[in-house]
Structures are given as C-alpha cells and as structure tokens.
Design a protein around this motif. Structure first.
Motif, PDB file in Angstrom:
ATOM      1  N   PHE A  60       0.818  -1.214   0.000  1.00  0.00           N
ATOM      2  CA  PHE A  60       0.000   0.000   0.000  1.00  0.00           C
ATOM      3  C   PHE A  60       0.853   1.266   0.000  1.00  0.00           C
ATOM      4  N   THR A  61       2.040   1.189   0.575  1.00  0.00           N
ATOM      5  CA  THR A  61       2.968   2.322   0.568  1.00  0.00           C
ATOM      6  C   THR A  61       4.380   1.772   0.619  1.00  0.00           C
ATOM      7  N   ASP A  62       5.310   2.458  -0.044  1.00  0.00           N
ATOM      8  CA  ASP A  62       6.680   1.970  -0.063  1.00  0.00           C
ATOM      9  C   ASP A  62       7.609   3.067  -0.541  1.00  0.00           C
ATOM     10  N   CYS A  63       8.911   2.794  -0.472  1.00  0.00           N
ATOM     11  CA  CYS A  63       9.924   3.750  -0.942  1.00  0.00           C
ATOM     12  C   CYS A  63      10.591   3.204  -2.196  1.00  0.00           C
ATOM     13  N   PHE A  64      11.648   2.433  -2.008  1.00  0.00           N
ATOM     14  CA  PHE A  64      12.389   1.825  -3.123  1.00  0.00           C
ATOM     15  C   PHE A  64      12.697   0.400  -2.692  1.00  0.00           C
ATOM     16  N   PRO A  65      11.675  -0.484  -2.715  1.00  0.00           N
ATOM     17  CA  PRO A  65      11.759  -1.776  -2.022  1.00  0.00           C
ATOM     18  C   PRO A  65      12.835  -2.715  -2.536  1.00  0.00           C
ATOM     19  N   MET A  66      13.618  -3.235  -1.593  1.00  0.00           N
ATOM     20  CA  MET A  66      14.708  -4.146  -1.929  1.00  0.00           C
ATOM     21  C   MET A  66      14.212  -5.409  -2.607  1.00  0.00           C
ATOM     22  N   THR A  67      13.079  -5.946  -2.148  1.00  0.00           N
ATOM     23  CA  THR A  67      12.593  -7.212  -2.700  1.00  0.00           C
ATOM     24  C   THR A  67      12.383  -7.128  -4.203  1.00  0.00           C
ATOM     25  N   VAL A  68      11.878  -6.014  -4.689  1.00  0.00           N
ATOM     26  CA  VAL A  68      11.606  -5.867  -6.122  1.00  0.00           C
ATOM     27  C   VAL A  68      12.911  -5.889  -6.917  1.00  0.00           C
ATOM     28  N   ILE A  69      13.890  -5.109  -6.473  1.00  0.00           N
ATOM     29  CA  ILE A  69      15.141  -5.053  -7.233  1.00  0.00           C
ATOM     30  C   ILE A  69      15.974  -6.322  -7.034  1.00  0.00           C
ATOM     31  N   GLU A  70      15.835  -6.976  -5.875  1.00  0.00           N
ATOM     32  CA  GLU A  70      16.517  -8.254  -5.686  1.00  0.00           C
ATOM     33  C   GLU A  70      15.930  -9.317  -6.604  1.00  0.00           C
ATOM     34  N   SER A  71      14.613  -9.337  -6.746  1.00  0.00           N
ATOM     35  CA  SER A  71      13.962 -10.283  -7.644  1.00  0.00           C
ATOM     36  C   SER A  71      14.419 -10.052  -9.086  1.00  0.00           C
ATOM     37  N   MET A  72      14.411  -8.786  -9.506  1.00  0.00           N
ATOM     38  CA  MET A  72      14.898  -8.454 -10.850  1.00  0.00           C
ATOM     39  C   MET A  72      16.350  -8.874 -11.034  1.00  0.00           C
ATOM     40  N   SER A  73      17.168  -8.641 -10.014  1.00  0.00           N
ATOM     41  CA  SER A  73      18.589  -8.973 -10.102  1.00  0.00           C
ATOM     42  C   SER A  73      18.799 -10.472 -10.277  1.00  0.00           C
ATOM     43  N   CYS A  74      17.840 -11.265  -9.800  1.00  0.00           N
ATOM     44  CA  CYS A  74      17.885 -12.717  -9.989  1.00  0.00           C
ATOM     45  C   CYS A  74      17.244 -13.140 -11.306  1.00  0.00           C
ATOM     46  N   GLY A  75      16.667 -12.182 -12.033  1.00  0.00           N
ATOM     47  CA  GLY A  75      16.040 -12.481 -13.310  1.00  0.00           C
ATOM     48  C   GLY A  75      14.603 -12.938 -13.206  1.00  0.00           C
ATOM     49  N   ILE A  76      13.965 -12.737 -12.040  1.00  0.00           N
ATOM     50  CA  ILE A  76      12.583 -13.164 -11.836  1.00  0.00           C
ATOM     51  C   ILE A  76      11.675 -11.937 -11.859  1.00  0.00           C
ATOM     52  N   PRO A  77      10.629 -11.932 -12.699  1.00  0.00           N
ATOM     53  CA  PRO A  77       9.702 -10.795 -12.711  1.00  0.00           C
ATOM     54  C   PRO A  77       9.048 -10.587 -11.344  1.00  0.00           C
ATOM     55  N   CYS A  78       8.892  -9.327 -10.965  1.00  0.00           N
ATOM     56  CA  CYS A  78       8.250  -8.989  -9.696  1.00  0.00           C
ATOM     57  C   CYS A  78       7.213  -7.901  -9.942  1.00  0.00           C
ATOM     58  N   ILE A  79       5.974  -8.204  -9.607  1.00  0.00           N
ATOM     59  CA  ILE A  79       4.896  -7.217  -9.720  1.00  0.00           C
ATOM     60  C   ILE A  79       4.914  -6.343  -8.474  1.00  0.00           C
ATOM     61  N   THR A  80       4.794  -5.057  -8.663  1.00  0.00           N
ATOM     62  CA  THR A  80       4.779  -4.132  -7.537  1.00  0.00           C
ATOM     63  C   THR A  80       3.655  -3.124  -7.718  1.00  0.00           C
ATOM     64  N   SER A  81       3.461  -2.291  -6.733  1.00  0.00           N
ATOM     65  CA  SER A  81       2.436  -1.250  -6.789  1.00  0.00           C
ATOM     66  C   SER A  81       3.046   0.037  -7.340  1.00  0.00           C
ATOM     67  N   ILE A 101      -0.873 -11.247 -12.960  1.00  0.00           N
ATOM     68  CA  ILE A 101       0.015 -12.417 -12.925  1.00  0.00           C
ATOM     69  C   ILE A 101      -0.093 -13.198 -14.236  1.00  0.00           C
ATOM     70  N   LYS A 102      -1.319 -13.423 -14.674  1.00  0.00           N
ATOM     71  CA  LYS A 102      -1.529 -14.168 -15.929  1.00  0.00           C
ATOM     72  C   LYS A 102      -0.931 -13.418 -17.122  1.00  0.00           C
ATOM     73  N   LYS A 103      -1.042 -12.099 -17.114  1.00  0.00           N
ATOM     74  CA  LYS A 103      -0.469 -11.287 -18.189  1.00  0.00           C
ATOM     75  C   LYS A 103       1.049 -11.430 -18.229  1.00  0.00           C
ATOM     76  N   VAL A 104       1.654 -11.462 -17.058  1.00  0.00           N
ATOM     77  CA  VAL A 104       3.104 -11.635 -16.988  1.00  0.00           C
ATOM     78  C   VAL A 104       3.505 -13.002 -17.533  1.00  0.00           C
ATOM     79  N   PHE A 105       2.783 -14.052 -17.148  1.00  0.00           N
ATOM     80  CA  PHE A 105       3.105 -15.385 -17.639  1.00  0.00           C
ATOM     81  C   PHE A 105       2.985 -15.476 -19.162  1.00  0.00           C
ATOM     82  N   LYS A 106       2.014 -14.781 -19.736  1.00  0.00           N
ATOM     83  CA  LYS A 106       1.834 -14.796 -21.194  1.00  0.00           C
ATOM     84  C   LYS A 106       2.989 -14.096 -21.918  1.00  0.00           C
ATOM     85  N   ASN A 107       3.630 -13.163 -21.241  1.00  0.00           N
ATOM     86  CA  ASN A 107       4.704 -12.371 -21.866  1.00  0.00           C
ATOM     87  C   ASN A 107       6.046 -12.615 -21.171  1.00  0.00           C
ATOM     88  N   TYR A 108       6.188 -13.775 -20.551  1.00  0.00           N
ATOM     89  CA  TYR A 108       7.314 -14.055 -19.659  1.00  0.00           C
ATOM     90  C   TYR A 108       8.673 -13.920 -20.345  1.00  0.00           C
TER      91      TYR A 108
END
Length: 323
Positions: A237-258, A289-296
C-alpha cells in the motif's frame, strides 16, 4: 560485559561505515548493500551509551558514517560522533514514506530528532529513499537527497515458468501496509498455484494446502527462495524503493509491484507489465500475474536490458549523496 551492538567490519580502515538496527530487516539489507562495514545498533537510551558506540565506531577511522534508519537515540549517536571527531562526515538515510507515520507518533518524533541533529550541524546530509519526501524536505531547507536502494549482484536464473504448478512468492512481514492478504488471494486464484510467503495469520478463506509459510529468513536463505519462484509479488500500500523488487529483478525473476515507487520508471514496457494500480483487488492482481506469464520471455529479456540502466541510476544517486 557483552556489548549491546554488533560490529561487522571487514576492512582495516573503511572509508564508509554504515549503522543500522539489527532487527529492521529491509533497512538492514539496504545498509549492507551500501557497505560491507556495518555496526548493528539497536535503540540507544542514554547519551553515555551513544558515546560508547561512537568510540567503537571511530576506532576504525572512517571518513564517512551513514546512519541508516532512525531508531530512538541515533540523534545522540550523531552528536557523540561529531563531538568526538569533528572531521568525520555523517550522513542520515531515511527509508520511510510519509504514509507510514499515520498514528506512529513515537517514530515521527525520532525523525524530528534526526532532522534537528542535521540543523545543529551533526549530520551533513539527509537522504530519503522516497523521492517525494526528499523534495518536500529540500523545499523546507534541509540538505536533502533522493537515494535509491542498491541490491546485491546475483546470478540470473534461466527459469522457465511451470504454468501447470506456478510458484508464486508473496514477501514481507505481516504489517498492514504490506497488503499480503490481497496478494495471497490473487495468487490462489491462479490455477494449481503454490504460494510462498514469510508470514501470515490463518484465515478461513485461504486454502491452507496451497500456502507455505517460510517464516523470517536470513539473506542467505531468502535469496535462493526468491529466485526459485516463477513470479514474485510485492504490491504494498505504501513503499519507498523496495529491496525485494530489485533483488527479484537482479535474480532475473519478474516482480509485480504497486505504483508507489519509481523502480520501473526507466522502462515503459516493464512499467506497463509489472506495475499494478488496483492494489486491493485480488482479481486485478490475478489478471496481472496471468499477463506476466503470457509475456514471460520478453519480460525477462527486458529485465536483462534494464538492469544496467537501473544500477546506473542507483549508483548516480549514491554518488550525489555521498560526494
């Protein structure tokens, strides 16, 4: 007598030492990404304790000290550091959005004390991981900077999503702003999915058989789990620059965020694919989520191209803050 703080210093005379709370997990992770030389210090209740911690930090002769976060008493630490060694440069980094302060008056007072330490000359620069907060306080006369969190560098996974049994990560502690319930429900609406999370109470409307709670994990345990997912969710609901999102990207895994941070600001495609605005709507999140899987495949390629751009922006913000 056992010290109440922990010193993790790997260099003989480090240029920068970070200071953070040992139990504020996201901030602790962000601090270790800034420097490997870190003092983990909980709340400081007396000036005497602040002076003792300052003495221990200054033994390593750092040129710069980053106070990462603002546990109670970190203003006393800034004062003690500066009085013991006037030449040392002290930086304060806040990881908190304004929304967080709703009815959290004690914590608001800790931030005020840190800004007063800045006004008194103990703290040279104030960084905010939320751009709006940096701009707001800059207009108030604070020497403020927008500072983006920097992730570690991880090997990229070549994972192909298992659409017959997708593994979906929903990460974060059970706090209202993490929006865990909506994200878990969205994941469960994806056919045959398995949901992984840190923690969440039992709810009668959540399928217990398809949810695995891993508890609070160390970084060494967390990153391999994060990169074993087909997709990660961090739709808070609120955030700054979340580590989890950039860590997921750094591992090559898509991460949905707000749409609460600018992590995908430099890629129109990733912003369109991985940012969900209907953050309290499990159906909308499920569809995302389904949209991401279709364009993975394309999303993973775009992430690989985007990461060097993002790292460049992050490093630029740090250079401006620490120069």
């Amino acid at each position: 007598m056992k010290p109440f703080f922990k010193a993790n210093i790997i260099e003989k005379n480090p240029e920068i030492i970070g200071v953070c709370h040992p139990h504020w997990r996201g901030i602790r992770s962000a601090t270790y990404s800034l420097t490997a030389n870190v003092f983990e210090v909980p709340e400081i209740q007396t000036l005497l304790r602040a002076k003792k911690v300052a003495e221990e930090i200054l033994k390593y002769q750092p040129k710069k000290i980053i106070l990462s976060g603002y546990p109670c008493g970190y203003d006393l630490l800034a004062k003690s550091l500066k009085e013991q060694r006037p030449a040392v440069r002290i930086f304060f980094l806040s990881h908190t959005p304004f929304t967080w302060y709703t009815e959290r008056f004690d914590e608001t007072s800790w931030l005020e004390k840190m800004l007063n330490a800045h006004k008194s000359g103990y703290i040279e620069k104030v960084g905010f991981a939320k751009e709006a907060a940096a701009l707001y306080f800059k207009e108030k006369g604070v020497n403020a900077f927008f500072v983006m969190n920097r992730p570690g560098k991880y090997d990229k996974t070549k994972r192909i999503p298992n659409l017959k049994n997708p593994q979906i990560g929903v990460w974060g502690s059970h706090m209202w702003h993490r929006n865990l319930v909506n994200q878990v429900l969205a994941g469960l609406m994806v056919e045959n999915s398995q949901i992984h999370m840190n923690e969440l109470p039992e709810y009668f409307f959540i399928d217990k058989e398809r949810v695995k709670r891993h508890g609070v994990l160390s970084k060494e345990e967390y990153i391999p789990l994060l990169r074993s997912m087909d997709i990660n969710l961090y739709i808070s609901f609120t955030d700054c620059f979340p580590m989890t999102v950039i860590e997921s990207m750094s591992c090559g895994i898509p991460c949905i965020t707000s749409d609460t941070s600018g992590i995908y600001n430099w890629s129109d495609y990733l912003k369109d694919m991985l940012v969900e605005s209907k953050i309290d709507n499990p159906v909308a999140i499920r569809d995302r989520i389904k949209k991401v899987f279709k364009n993975y495949s394309r999303i993973k390629k775009e992430i690989a191209v985007y990461l060097p751009i993002l790292y460049g922006k992050i490093d630029q913000s740090l250079v401006e803050f620490l120069k």
